[in-house]
Design an enzyme around this catalytic site. Structure first.
Site, PDB file in Angstrom:
ATOM      1  N   ASN A  84       0.837  -1.195   0.000  1.00 32.51           N
ATOM      2  CA  ASN A  84       0.000   0.000   0.000  1.00 32.51           C
ATOM      3  C   ASN A  84       0.876   1.250   0.000  1.00 32.51           C
ATOM      4  OD1 ASN A  84      -2.417   1.505   0.095  1.00 32.51           O
ATOM      5  ND2 ASN A  84      -3.372  -0.026   1.419  1.00 32.51           N
ATOM      6  N   HIS A 114      24.553   1.865   9.951  1.00 36.64           N
ATOM      7  CA  HIS A 114      25.733   2.714   9.974  1.00 36.64           C
ATOM      8  C   HIS A 114      26.508   2.490  11.261  1.00 36.64           C
ATOM      9  CE1 HIS A 114      24.006   4.860   6.530  1.00 36.64           C
ATOM     10  NE2 HIS A 114      22.863   4.761   7.169  1.00 36.64           N
ATOM     11  N   ALA A 159       0.175  -3.261  13.578  1.00 32.34           N
ATOM     12  CA  ALA A 159       0.555  -1.905  13.196  1.00 32.34           C
ATOM     13  C   ALA A 159       1.484  -1.269  14.224  1.00 32.34           C
ATOM     14  CB  ALA A 159      -0.698  -1.049  13.034  1.00 32.34           C
ATOM     15  N   LYS A 165      13.996  -8.767  15.514  1.00 29.22           N
ATOM     16  CA  LYS A 165      14.398 -10.163  15.652  1.00 29.22           C
ATOM     17  C   LYS A 165      13.541 -11.043  14.759  1.00 29.22           C
ATOM     18  CE  LYS A 165      16.028  -9.713  20.431  1.00 29.22           C
ATOM     19  NZ  LYS A 165      15.887 -10.206  21.826  1.00 29.22           N
ATOM     20  N   ARG A 179       7.176  -8.376  19.523  1.00 25.72           N
ATOM     21  CA  ARG A 179       7.300  -9.642  20.239  1.00 25.72           C
ATOM     22  C   ARG A 179       6.150 -10.558  19.827  1.00 25.72           C
ATOM     23  NH1 ARG A 179       3.575  -9.795  24.294  1.00 25.72           N
ATOM     24  NH2 ARG A 179       2.584  -7.817  24.852  1.00 25.72           N
ATOM     25  N   ARG A 182       1.055 -14.641  20.227  1.00 29.19           N
ATOM     26  CA  ARG A 182       0.496 -15.994  20.275  1.00 29.19           C
ATOM     27  C   ARG A 182       0.601 -16.632  18.905  1.00 29.19           C
ATOM     28  NH1 ARG A 182      -4.524 -16.362  17.898  1.00 29.19           N
ATOM     29  NH2 ARG A 182      -5.771 -14.454  17.701  1.00 29.19           N
TER      30      ARG A 182
END
Length: 200
Positions: A84, A114, A159, A165, A179, A182
């Site tokens: 989008n 950097h 969002a 990670k 994070r 579930r």
């Protein structure tokens, strides 16, 4: 001796203002300038420009303008990719995206970083790591994905997340830092059908 592009793609420190890389970015900017000012009614021209810009894309690729990237030639997308408005892909280290992936507005993928040391940073050194996204991934609005991240299949990223990670298959994840909240299960499908669909 390795060229700057080879260093960049190998994840090594490189100088992006060398003529080789500057010329490659200039080519991408020229294509993007044309893409971003093409009428949204002219989907064929838009698609052709993206296919010219990317290393891999096809007739099912759909990107709403404006779109920005650094090189383009380091981006590979699978079938039915949709991005989008205001998507940014800093593809210095390479970006690989699977099939049936959707980006909400303002999604940013940054493969480049950097030095923390100011003197080295001011000289212009940078380094890049690839971003890999699997199949059937939905990335929510204003999500930022950082260098070196791999995202598995069937992942939903909420969002406003900053993804630093790796994420495994079949998870809902969000937050800053992002994070895992579930797993996504068959119950999510059943809930959606019961709650939102009127044709069953």
């Amino acid at each position: 001796m390795m060229k700057e592009y080879e260093k960049m793609m190998a994840g090594l420190a490189h100088l992006p203002m060398k003529s080789e890389l500057t010329e490659m970015r200039q080519r991408a900017r020229e294509i993007l300038f044309e893409f971003n000012r093409t009428s949204p009614n002219d989907e064929e021209t838009q698609n052709n420009l993206i296919r010219k810009l990317f290393a891999q894309a096809d007739e099912t690729t759909s990107i709403n303008e404006p779109f920005h990237c650094d090189y383009g030639i380091n981006i590979k997308v699978g079938k039915n990719f949709f991005a989008n408005y205001h998507c940014v892909m800093l593809d210095n280290g390479g970006i690989t995206i699977g099939d049936d992936v959707m980006f909400a507005p303002n999604v940013s993928l940054y493969t480049v970083g950097h030095p923390l040391d100011a003197e080295l940073r001011n000289i212009g050194w940078e380094q890049a790591k690839p971003i890999i996204i699997g199949n059937n991934v939905w990335v929510g609005g204003n999500v930022v994905i950082l260098p070196g991240v791999t995202i598995g299949d069937n992942v939903v990223i909420g969002a406003g997340s900053v993804v630093s990670k790796d994420l495994p298959d079949n998870v809902l994840a969000f937050g800053n830092p992002c994070r895992i909240v579930r797993e996504i299960t068959e119950q999510d499908r059943e809930y959606y059908i019961r709650t939102y669909r009127s044709d069953v």
